[in-house]
Design an enzyme around this catalytic site. Sequence first.
Site, short mmCIF file in Angstrom:
data_model
loop_
_atom_site.label_atom_id
_atom_site.label_comp_id
_atom_site.label_asym_id
_atom_site.label_seq_id
_atom_site.Cartn_x
_atom_site.Cartn_y
_atom_site.Cartn_z
N GLY A 34 33.70 41.20 147.43
CA GLY A 34 32.93 41.93 146.65
C GLY A 34 33.25 43.55 146.83
O GLY A 34 32.29 44.43 146.86
N GLY A 35 34.39 43.83 146.87
CA GLY A 35 34.79 45.32 147.14
C GLY A 35 34.98 46.20 145.84
O GLY A 35 35.36 47.53 146.14
N LEU B 143 33.74 34.00 144.09
CA LEU B 143 33.52 33.57 145.41
C LEU B 143 32.84 32.26 145.34
O LEU B 143 32.59 31.67 146.45
CB LEU B 143 32.99 34.67 146.13
N ASN C 18 31.08 40.68 152.21
CA ASN C 18 30.05 41.53 151.85
C ASN C 18 29.41 41.18 150.42
O ASN C 18 28.17 41.46 150.23
CB ASN C 18 30.65 42.98 151.35
N TYR D 186 17.38 34.85 147.62
CA TYR D 186 18.37 35.84 148.18
C TYR D 186 18.04 35.97 149.86
O TYR D 186 18.62 36.21 150.58
CB TYR D 186 18.51 37.10 147.26
N THR E 101 16.25 33.99 151.65
CA THR E 101 16.64 32.80 152.47
C THR E 101 18.25 32.94 152.92
O THR E 101 18.36 32.51 154.40
CB THR E 101 16.32 31.47 151.67
N ALA E 102 19.03 32.96 151.82
CA ALA E 102 20.36 33.20 152.25
C ALA E 102 20.67 34.39 153.42
O ALA E 102 21.58 34.25 154.26
CB ALA E 102 21.28 33.63 151.16
N LYS E 103 19.89 35.52 153.05
CA LYS E 103 20.24 36.63 153.86
C LYS E 103 19.56 36.34 155.72
O LYS E 103 20.34 36.89 156.42
CB LYS E 103 19.67 37.94 153.42
N1 LIG Z 1 22.07 47.83 148.00
C1 LIG Z 1 21.19 47.67 148.75
O1 LIG Z 1 20.01 48.31 149.10
C2 LIG Z 1 21.22 46.53 149.96
C3 LIG Z 1 20.21 46.14 150.67
C4 LIG Z 1 20.23 45.26 151.61
C5 LIG Z 1 21.60 44.29 151.80
N2 LIG Z 1 22.53 44.68 150.76
C6 LIG Z 1 23.83 43.80 151.04
O2 LIG Z 1 24.95 44.57 151.09
C7 LIG Z 1 25.90 43.88 150.32
C8 LIG Z 1 26.55 44.73 149.12
O3 LIG Z 1 25.36 45.16 148.29
P1 LIG Z 1 25.71 46.10 147.13
O4 LIG Z 1 24.26 46.79 146.82
O5 LIG Z 1 26.72 47.21 147.23
O6 LIG Z 1 25.89 45.00 145.78
P2 LIG Z 1 26.42 45.28 144.35
O7 LIG Z 1 25.76 44.15 143.75
O8 LIG Z 1 26.46 46.78 143.98
O9 LIG Z 1 27.97 44.87 144.79
C9 LIG Z 1 28.25 43.48 145.05
C10 LIG Z 1 29.80 43.18 144.55
O10 LIG Z 1 30.06 41.75 144.71
C11 LIG Z 1 30.76 41.34 143.71
N3 LIG Z 1 30.29 40.05 143.44
C12 LIG Z 1 29.04 39.67 142.91
N4 LIG Z 1 29.17 38.17 142.78
C13 LIG Z 1 30.49 37.81 143.04
C14 LIG Z 1 31.13 36.67 142.92
N5 LIG Z 1 30.63 35.76 142.67
N6 LIG Z 1 32.61 36.78 143.13
C15 LIG Z 1 33.15 37.83 143.52
N7 LIG Z 1 32.58 39.00 143.45
C16 LIG Z 1 31.25 39.03 143.53
C17 LIG Z 1 30.04 42.27 142.45
O11 LIG Z 1 30.82 42.39 141.36
C18 LIG Z 1 29.98 43.53 143.20
O12 LIG Z 1 31.20 44.36 143.19
C19 LIG Z 1 25.43 42.60 149.68
O13 LIG Z 1 25.61 41.81 150.58
C20 LIG Z 1 23.90 42.99 149.70
O14 LIG Z 1 23.02 41.89 149.84
C21 LIG Z 1 22.50 45.53 149.94
#
Ligand SMILES: NC(=O)c1ccc[n+]([C@@H]2O[C@H](COP(=O)([O-])OP(=O)(O)OC[C@H]3O[C@@H](n4cnc5c(N)ncnc54)[C@H](O)[C@@H]3O)[C@@H](O)[C@H]2O)c1
Length: 253
Positions: free
Chosen positions: A18-19, A69, A95, A160, A162-164
Amino acid sequence: MHFAHYPSLEDRVVFITGGGSGIGAAMVAAFARNGSRVAFVDVAVEASQALVESLAEARHRPLFIPCDLADIAALRSAIGRVRAECGPMAVLINNAANDERHDVDAVTPEYWDAAMAVNLRHLFFAAQAARPHMRELGHGAIVNFSSIAWMHGGRRMVTYATAKAAIVGLTRSLARELGGDNIRVNAIAPGAVVTERQRRLWLSEEDIAGFVARQSLNRQLVADDIARVALFLAADDSAMIPKQCIIVDAGLH
Ligand SMILES: NC(=O)c1ccc[n+]([C@@H]2O[C@H](COP(=O)([O-])OP(=O)(O)OC[C@H]3O[C@@H](n4cnc5c(N)ncnc54)[C@H](O)[C@@H]3O)[C@@H](O)[C@H]2O)c1
């Protein structure tokens, strides 16, 4: 604010799921600017390609591989390509996720399975595929992304959350299983990180101000704040830190 430079991460192969956007993109940029050989997967092709172009001056141009993924065969094949084109992976950053909101009554068994496939299952299979690379190197670091959402019981996100929560259990048990191979497994639990997607889908200016007011630190949390901690957990500077879940939430929790 400057990023610390970690000599141990120079030329190391770092694989990030998810980069293409959000925190993942901040980590692709941070590792690439640190001199790492970064490979990443995402479903967002345009954003990912643009990110690679923006890092053309880095010591190693990042490798983007389109991959959903939820498809474990595709993930395995992407990791095989990383091995062939970049070398054995020293760092895995698990990520990618999708924090889709839903009502409890709307969750079907199919929806549940799809939510676990995007938020939980691939983390295990990426770690499983990374293990032989890290064994070969004699070291490795895996960083899994949890969230504070499960700790306070976030609204409309039971799947979500639950997974986290499960990701913390995954982190601690994998750390035990892989520690003998000198592979460290840790997690990061971000707070309310204001990314482009969060703004577009879930967060109004009022919500953001509300989060900041509830934090102990009086500034918005941004993706780079999380990338800094990921660099540290990936580098040799944290060599004797396995099994932790580091909360990076500016004191919200
Ligand atoms: N932003 C927040 O406030 C926050 C808070 C707590 C936890 N997180 C966690 O941090 C991590 C990153 O969060 P974020 O806010 O940057 O998320 P985001 O949704 O902005 O980015 C996630 C990336 O993963 C990619 N992605 C999603 N589903 C996919 C799949 N099936 N296959 C391949 N790529 C896929 C998306 O295209 C995106 O580029 C996540 O694990 C999220 O749960 C984020």
